[in-house]
Design a protein around this motif. Structure first.
Motif, PDB file in Angstrom:
ATOM      1  N   ASP A 136       0.818  -1.214   0.000  1.00  0.00           N
ATOM      2  CA  ASP A 136       0.000   0.000   0.000  1.00  0.00           C
ATOM      3  C   ASP A 136       0.849   1.260   0.000  1.00  0.00           C
ATOM      4  O   ASP A 136       0.486   2.267  -0.570  1.00  0.00           O
ATOM      5  CB  ASP A 136      -0.963   0.010   1.191  1.00  0.00           C
ATOM      6  CG  ASP A 136      -0.251  -0.065   2.524  1.00  0.00           C
ATOM      7  OD1 ASP A 136       0.361   0.936   2.921  1.00  0.00           O
ATOM      8  OD2 ASP A 136      -0.330  -1.122   3.182  1.00  0.00           O
ATOM      9  N   ASN A 137       2.009   1.223   0.685  1.00  0.00           N
ATOM     10  CA  ASN A 137       2.962   2.334   0.664  1.00  0.00           C
ATOM     11  C   ASN A 137       2.327   3.663   1.057  1.00  0.00           C
ATOM     12  O   ASN A 137       2.615   4.704   0.477  1.00  0.00           O
ATOM     13  CB  ASN A 137       3.589   2.468  -0.731  1.00  0.00           C
ATOM     14  CG  ASN A 137       4.879   3.278  -0.699  1.00  0.00           C
ATOM     15  OD1 ASN A 137       5.538   3.360   0.331  1.00  0.00           O
ATOM     16  ND2 ASN A 137       5.228   3.882  -1.818  1.00  0.00           N
TER      17      ASN A 137
ATOM     18  N   ALA B 187      -0.985  -4.021  -5.775  1.00  0.00           N
ATOM     19  CA  ALA B 187       0.112  -4.947  -6.053  1.00  0.00           C
ATOM     20  C   ALA B 187       0.255  -5.914  -4.896  1.00  0.00           C
ATOM     21  O   ALA B 187       0.129  -5.530  -3.721  1.00  0.00           O
ATOM     22  CB  ALA B 187       1.412  -4.181  -6.246  1.00  0.00           C
ATOM     23  N   ALA B 188       0.532  -7.181  -5.217  1.00  0.00           N
ATOM     24  CA  ALA B 188       0.837  -8.158  -4.177  1.00  0.00           C
ATOM     25  C   ALA B 188       2.193  -7.818  -3.577  1.00  0.00           C
ATOM     26  O   ALA B 188       3.032  -7.168  -4.197  1.00  0.00           O
ATOM     27  CB  ALA B 188       0.853  -9.568  -4.761  1.00  0.00           C
ATOM     28  N   SER B 189       2.419  -8.283  -2.359  1.00  0.00           N
ATOM     29  CA  SER B 189       3.688  -8.011  -1.698  1.00  0.00           C
ATOM     30  C   SER B 189       4.806  -8.818  -2.357  1.00  0.00           C
ATOM     31  O   SER B 189       4.564  -9.736  -3.132  1.00  0.00           O
ATOM     32  CB  SER B 189       3.602  -8.376  -0.218  1.00  0.00           C
ATOM     33  OG  SER B 189       3.559  -9.785  -0.064  1.00  0.00           O
TER      34      SER B 189
ATOM     35  N   ASN C 211       3.809 -12.255  -7.437  1.00  0.00           N
ATOM     36  CA  ASN C 211       4.065 -11.190  -8.399  1.00  0.00           C
ATOM     37  C   ASN C 211       2.853 -10.962  -9.288  1.00  0.00           C
ATOM     38  O   ASN C 211       2.762 -11.487 -10.393  1.00  0.00           O
ATOM     39  CB  ASN C 211       5.282 -11.544  -9.265  1.00  0.00           C
ATOM     40  CG  ASN C 211       6.526 -11.673  -8.444  1.00  0.00           C
ATOM     41  OD1 ASN C 211       6.624 -11.088  -7.375  1.00  0.00           O
ATOM     42  ND2 ASN C 211       7.478 -12.451  -8.916  1.00  0.00           N
ATOM     43  N   TRP C 212       1.916 -10.188  -8.784  1.00  0.00           N
ATOM     44  CA  TRP C 212       0.716  -9.920  -9.562  1.00  0.00           C
ATOM     45  C   TRP C 212       0.025  -8.669  -9.056  1.00  0.00           C
ATOM     46  O   TRP C 212       0.331  -8.150  -7.985  1.00  0.00           O
ATOM     47  CB  TRP C 212      -0.240 -11.108  -9.541  1.00  0.00           C
ATOM     48  CG  TRP C 212      -0.489 -11.724  -8.188  1.00  0.00           C
ATOM     49  CD1 TRP C 212       0.247 -12.684  -7.581  1.00  0.00           C
ATOM     50  CD2 TRP C 212      -1.531 -11.406  -7.274  1.00  0.00           C
ATOM     51  NE1 TRP C 212      -0.262 -12.998  -6.351  1.00  0.00           N
ATOM     52  CE2 TRP C 212      -1.365 -12.243  -6.135  1.00  0.00           C
ATOM     53  CE3 TRP C 212      -2.608 -10.542  -7.302  1.00  0.00           C
ATOM     54  CZ2 TRP C 212      -2.225 -12.207  -5.032  1.00  0.00           C
ATOM     55  CZ3 TRP C 212      -3.477 -10.501  -6.207  1.00  0.00           C
ATOM     56  CH2 TRP C 212      -3.282 -11.325  -5.103  1.00  0.00           C
ATOM     57  N   ILE C 213      -0.885  -8.158  -9.857  1.00  0.00           N
ATOM     58  CA  ILE C 213      -1.736  -7.022  -9.492  1.00  0.00           C
ATOM     59  C   ILE C 213      -3.174  -7.505  -9.531  1.00  0.00           C
ATOM     60  O   ILE C 213      -3.575  -8.234 -10.441  1.00  0.00           O
ATOM     61  CB  ILE C 213      -1.535  -5.848 -10.470  1.00  0.00           C
ATOM     62  CG1 ILE C 213      -0.146  -5.234 -10.277  1.00  0.00           C
ATOM     63  CG2 ILE C 213      -2.611  -4.787 -10.285  1.00  0.00           C
ATOM     64  CD1 ILE C 213       0.175  -4.133 -11.274  1.00  0.00           C
TER      65      ILE C 213
ATOM     66  N   PRO D 180       8.169  -8.406  -9.366  1.00  0.00           N
ATOM     67  CA  PRO D 180       6.895  -7.826  -8.927  1.00  0.00           C
ATOM     68  C   PRO D 180       6.456  -6.712  -9.868  1.00  0.00           C
ATOM     69  O   PRO D 180       7.259  -6.146 -10.616  1.00  0.00           O
ATOM     70  CB  PRO D 180       7.221  -7.266  -7.532  1.00  0.00           C
ATOM     71  CG  PRO D 180       8.697  -7.038  -7.564  1.00  0.00           C
ATOM     72  CD  PRO D 180       9.269  -8.114  -8.436  1.00  0.00           C
ATOM     73  N   MET D 181       5.148  -6.404  -9.838  1.00  0.00           N
ATOM     74  CA  MET D 181       4.590  -5.326 -10.642  1.00  0.00           C
ATOM     75  C   MET D 181       3.876  -4.347  -9.709  1.00  0.00           C
ATOM     76  O   MET D 181       3.231  -4.771  -8.754  1.00  0.00           O
ATOM     77  CB  MET D 181       3.580  -5.869 -11.664  1.00  0.00           C
ATOM     78  CG  MET D 181       4.082  -5.878 -13.063  1.00  0.00           C
ATOM     79  SD  MET D 181       2.828  -6.225 -14.340  1.00  0.00           S
ATOM     80  CE  MET D 181       1.605  -7.246 -13.582  1.00  0.00           C
ATOM     81  N   TYR D 182       3.980  -3.060 -10.031  1.00  0.00           N
ATOM     82  CA  TYR D 182       3.376  -2.040  -9.189  1.00  0.00           C
ATOM     83  C   TYR D 182       2.455  -1.153 -10.030  1.00  0.00           C
ATOM     84  O   TYR D 182       2.885  -0.615 -11.063  1.00  0.00           O
ATOM     85  CB  TYR D 182       4.452  -1.163  -8.552  1.00  0.00           C
ATOM     86  CG  TYR D 182       5.459  -1.922  -7.735  1.00  0.00           C
ATOM     87  CD1 TYR D 182       5.243  -2.171  -6.388  1.00  0.00           C
ATOM     88  CD2 TYR D 182       6.629  -2.406  -8.328  1.00  0.00           C
ATOM     89  CE1 TYR D 182       6.172  -2.872  -5.636  1.00  0.00           C
ATOM     90  CE2 TYR D 182       7.565  -3.106  -7.581  1.00  0.00           C
ATOM     91  CZ  TYR D 182       7.330  -3.342  -6.239  1.00  0.00           C
ATOM     92  OH  TYR D 182       8.253  -4.042  -5.502  1.00  0.00           O
TER      93      TYR D 182
END
Length: 486
Positions: free
Chosen positions: A335-336, A361-363, A370-372, A393-395
């Motif tokens: 979430d950042n 984004a998954a952690s 590694n997915w959204i 990973p993807m953001y």
């Protein structure tokens, strides 16, 4: 050297240019943008670059860093891009850069260090910057506050809470608000916030909505007209409630905290920008410890019931009524939102919100994560899963023209990093830009950098600058990197 490395990486990676696609590259429909007035908050629609292979657009490094700033690390809020240039704020300076040459186009010295900025930009390229005022230190502990006169435009204005402990006396106050043209570096106006004796960073928050710049500092809030810097309204905190901050964009949302810090009660209000009159109020459930404003329209809140990590996302309709809750299991999603040095309200830049869906984004806990995921704003249910590549990973970055633009860093420093375009309807992926990033810059972590996509270019800007302590770049801090379609 950086340009050479980029070229080498792109050549090496040319054999995998289309490895990120799902089948043949789709031919996207030409996106259309709604014509906006100059005071509207910019809402551009990104077109795919002619080629996904990227060239260097900006390479900004701070040489002799410690000599200039006098310390090892400097907070660096503020990075923007327009169609004409890239702008970086560092210390007490704003700098604009031309594309393709990395040459400084203009430099504007400010009256004090930057302490807060807004990501919002007007349709014609203006934005607001909150500055510390040199020599304006907080009052000594125990000194009584002066009584404040009640504003005619704010019937709810109340006296300050005298029980609040004074902040660190060595910190300077964020009492100056300046409005700039990002295309030229011209300062259009600057004002001093009224009664802002406790406007400390990072608790001071600035944002913008159409025609209005709004500032809150937990002990007060104020708004100004964009055109002339004329004050529109002001409000002071009481012993019971106070404005913590605002979220701008299409609408203006206010986050209000009532009660004490141990048992806070929160409410979110949509307010009229020119008068501060509430249009609706949503009361957050008791037990919530922290609230972030993710989006003003559609209205999306991120809440925490324990600590600072987000536990739930809450969506509201256009009347402020509850729509849905999206559960955020601990350690599952990125979430950042919590950035203790860079604001506390409008800070969730790892959650992308569209008109009907939001994207998470998954952690990075395991290679399988590694997915959204996309969620329906009306129901809170999962709509689609966008798989990434192993160990990459993807953001989500932003929703543009109905498509999601996401960043995928390189996993080995050889294969290119990528910004990809994802279709929420079909789940199909297409390349947007592919580029190399030197490991030494450390700009591939979205949790530590601002990542901006604007007019077919992608920019990376660290939120903190630190000089390299050895090697050929010793004494240099890497401040920004930008790439554009070839």
């Amino acid at each position: 050297m950086l340009a050479v490395l980029l070229a080498v990486v792109l050549c090496v990676g040319s054999g995998v240019v289309w490895a990120v696609t799902d089948g043949e590259q789709p031919q996207p429909k030409k996106p259309t943008a709604v014509r906006q007035a100059p005071d509207d908050i910019r809402d551009t629609v990104e077109e795919s670059p002619r080629s996904p292979e990227a060239d260097l657009a900006v390479d900004y490094n701070e040489k002799e860093f410690k000599k200039r700033f006098g310390r090892e690390t400097v907070h660096a809020p503020g990075a923007w891009a327009t169609e004409k240039n890239f702008v970086r704020g560092t210390g007490s300076t704003l700098k604009g850069f031309k594309f393709g040459t990395s040459k400084e186009d203009w430099s504007t010295e400010l009256t004090g260090p930057i302490c807060d900025t807004t990501r919002h930009v007007t349709a014609d390229g203006r934005t607001a910057v909150l500055l510390q005022e040199k020599g304006d230190k907080p009052k000594p502990k125990g000194k009584d506050e002066k009584s404040k006169k009640k504003s005619k435009k704010d019937k709810g204005k109340r006296s300050k809470d005298k029980s609040r402990k004074a902040e660190d006396p060595d910190k300077f106050l964020c009492t100056q608000l300046a409005f700039f043209d990002l295309n030229t570096g011209e300062k259009l106006w600057q004002v001093k916030l009224p009664d802002a004796e406790e406007a400390f960073a990072p608790h001071a928050n600035v944002t913008m909505t159409r025609g209005t710049v709004a500032v809150a500092w937990s002990q007060g809030s104020v708004a100004y007209d964009m055109k002339h810097g004329r004050q529109l309204w002001t409000s002071a905190a009481s012993a019971e409630c106070r404005d913590l901050g605002f979220a701008g964009g299409r609408d203006l949302l206010a986050l209000v905290r009532c009660g004490d810090t141990e048992e806070p009660r929160f409410k979110v209000q949509k307010v009229r920008p020119r008068t501060a009159e509430p249009e609706w109020t949503y009361k957050v459930a008791r037990g919530v410890e922290r609230v972030y404003l993710v989006s003003s329209d559609p209205a999306v809140l991120a809440v925490s019931t324990a600590g600072t990590a987000v536990t739930d996302l809450i969506t509201l309709d256009d009347r402020g009524d509850y729509r849905a809750t999206i559960d955020m299991p601990e350690g599952r999603f990125v979430d950042n939102c919590h950035k203790p040095l860079f604001g506390t309200v409008e800070t969730c830049d790892a959650i992308a919100v569209g008109r009907d869906q939001l994207f998470l984004a998954a952690s990075k806990g395991t290679p399988a994560d590694n997915w959204i995921a996309s969620y329906d704003l009306g129901t809170g249910k999962t709509v689609k899963k966008f798989d990434s590549k192993p160990d990459r990973p993807m953001y989500p970055l932003r929703v543009s023209g109905g498509r999601l633009l996401a960043f995928r860093p390189s996993d080995d420093g050889v294969s290119p990093a990528a910004v990809v375009s994802l279709d929420p309807r079909t789940g199909k992926e297409a390349p947007y830009l592919l580029f190399g990033m030197p490991d030494r810059i450390g700009m591939e972590n979205p949790e530590e950098n601002e990542i901006i996509i604007e007019h077919g270019r992608v920019f990376f800007a660290p939120r903190e600058l630190s000089a390299e302590d050895s090697g050929p770049w010793k004494g240099t801090a890497f401040s920004a990197l930008g790439v554009e379609g070839a």
